[in-house]
Design a protein around this motif. Structure first.
Motif, PDB file in Angstrom:
ATOM      1  N   GLU A 187       0.799  -1.222   0.000  1.00  0.00           N
ATOM      2  CA  GLU A 187       0.000   0.000   0.000  1.00  0.00           C
ATOM      3  C   GLU A 187       0.831   1.271   0.000  1.00  0.00           C
ATOM      4  OE1 GLU A 187      -3.556  -0.110   2.006  1.00  0.00           O
ATOM      5  OE2 GLU A 187      -3.731  -2.274   1.935  1.00  0.00           O
ATOM      6  N   ASP A 188       2.091   1.213   0.393  1.00  0.00           N
ATOM      7  CA  ASP A 188       2.921   2.414   0.451  1.00  0.00           C
ATOM      8  C   ASP A 188       3.606   2.734  -0.874  1.00  0.00           C
ATOM      9  OD1 ASP A 188       2.232   2.657   3.095  1.00  0.00           O
ATOM     10  OD2 ASP A 188       4.027   1.657   3.829  1.00  0.00           O
ATOM     11  N   ILE A 189       3.324   1.972  -1.903  1.00  0.00           N
ATOM     12  CA  ILE A 189       3.969   2.171  -3.200  1.00  0.00           C
ATOM     13  C   ILE A 189       3.002   2.878  -4.131  1.00  0.00           C
ATOM     14  CG2 ILE A 189       4.904   1.003  -5.239  1.00  0.00           C
ATOM     15  CD1 ILE A 189       6.742   0.826  -2.836  1.00  0.00           C
ATOM     16  N   ASN A 190       3.478   3.938  -4.761  1.00  0.00           N
ATOM     17  CA  ASN A 190       2.694   4.645  -5.759  1.00  0.00           C
ATOM     18  C   ASN A 190       3.425   4.540  -7.088  1.00  0.00           C
ATOM     19  OD1 ASN A 190       1.314   6.384  -7.427  1.00  0.00           O
ATOM     20  ND2 ASN A 190       1.113   7.987  -5.890  1.00  0.00           N
ATOM     21  N   VAL A 191       2.904   3.727  -7.976  1.00  0.00           N
ATOM     22  CA  VAL A 191       3.550   3.476  -9.261  1.00  0.00           C
ATOM     23  C   VAL A 191       3.476   4.702 -10.170  1.00  0.00           C
ATOM     24  CG1 VAL A 191       3.446   2.033 -11.323  1.00  0.00           C
ATOM     25  CG2 VAL A 191       3.136   1.017  -9.091  1.00  0.00           C
ATOM     26  N   GLU A 192       2.565   5.585  -9.897  1.00  0.00           N
ATOM     27  CA  GLU A 192       2.385   6.724 -10.794  1.00  0.00           C
ATOM     28  C   GLU A 192       3.345   7.876 -10.510  1.00  0.00           C
ATOM     29  OE1 GLU A 192      -1.742   7.655 -10.994  1.00  0.00           O
ATOM     30  OE2 GLU A 192      -2.278   5.600 -11.485  1.00  0.00           O
TER      31      GLU A 192
END
Length: 140
Positions: free
Chosen positions: A58-63
């Motif tokens: 949940e702490d990863i933002n691919v954008e």
């Protein structure tokens, strides 16, 4: 890898698209079979069963400034130098250099359209990146 992505890449950067290998249908089936056996899942519903055991990141933002090495740190992985990218149901798979994949991630993965799975030859882990940027993983 879709031809239009290669064309866009070469037009934008004025260089050749990074080298990669598209696996044959037979090689893709072999990988699908190995994953099925390793994770004790049905080969016929592999995608569905894999998604049911994946853990969210949940702490990863691919954008935003995605760096796959960050994911490897979080889930404590030391991947091999070559990674596989599954584009569909483990029947459309490409083999990329990990450095190239990370460097050109946004030229390879397109938001809103691509759901991909990333793994290496060990098959000890699979990272899934959905079209909406949601990231999940499985690790032995």
């Amino acid at each position: 890898m879709q031809d239009f992505k290669i064309e866009l890449f070469e037009k934008e950067y004025k260089i050749n698209f990074p080298s990669y290998l598209h696996l044959s249908e037979q090689d893709s089936f072999s990988i699908r079979s190995k994953i099925s056996g390793k994770y004790n899942l049905s080969i016929h519903s592999l995608n569905k069963e894999l998604s049911s055991i994946e853990l969210p990141l949940e702490d990863i933002n691919v954008e935003e400034n995605f760096d796959i090495s960050r994911i490897f740190e979080i889930i404590e992985l030391s991947p091999l130098s070559k990674i596989y990218i599954n584009w569909y149901k483990f029947d459309d798979i490409d083999l990329f250099n990990l450095v190239d994949f990370n460097k050109y991630f946004y030229d390879i993965w397109f938001p809103s359209s691509d759901d991909i799975d990333i793994f290496d030859e060990s098959l000890n882990w699979i990272i899934s990146i959905r079209h909406d940027g949601f990231v999940s993983y499985i690790k032995i």
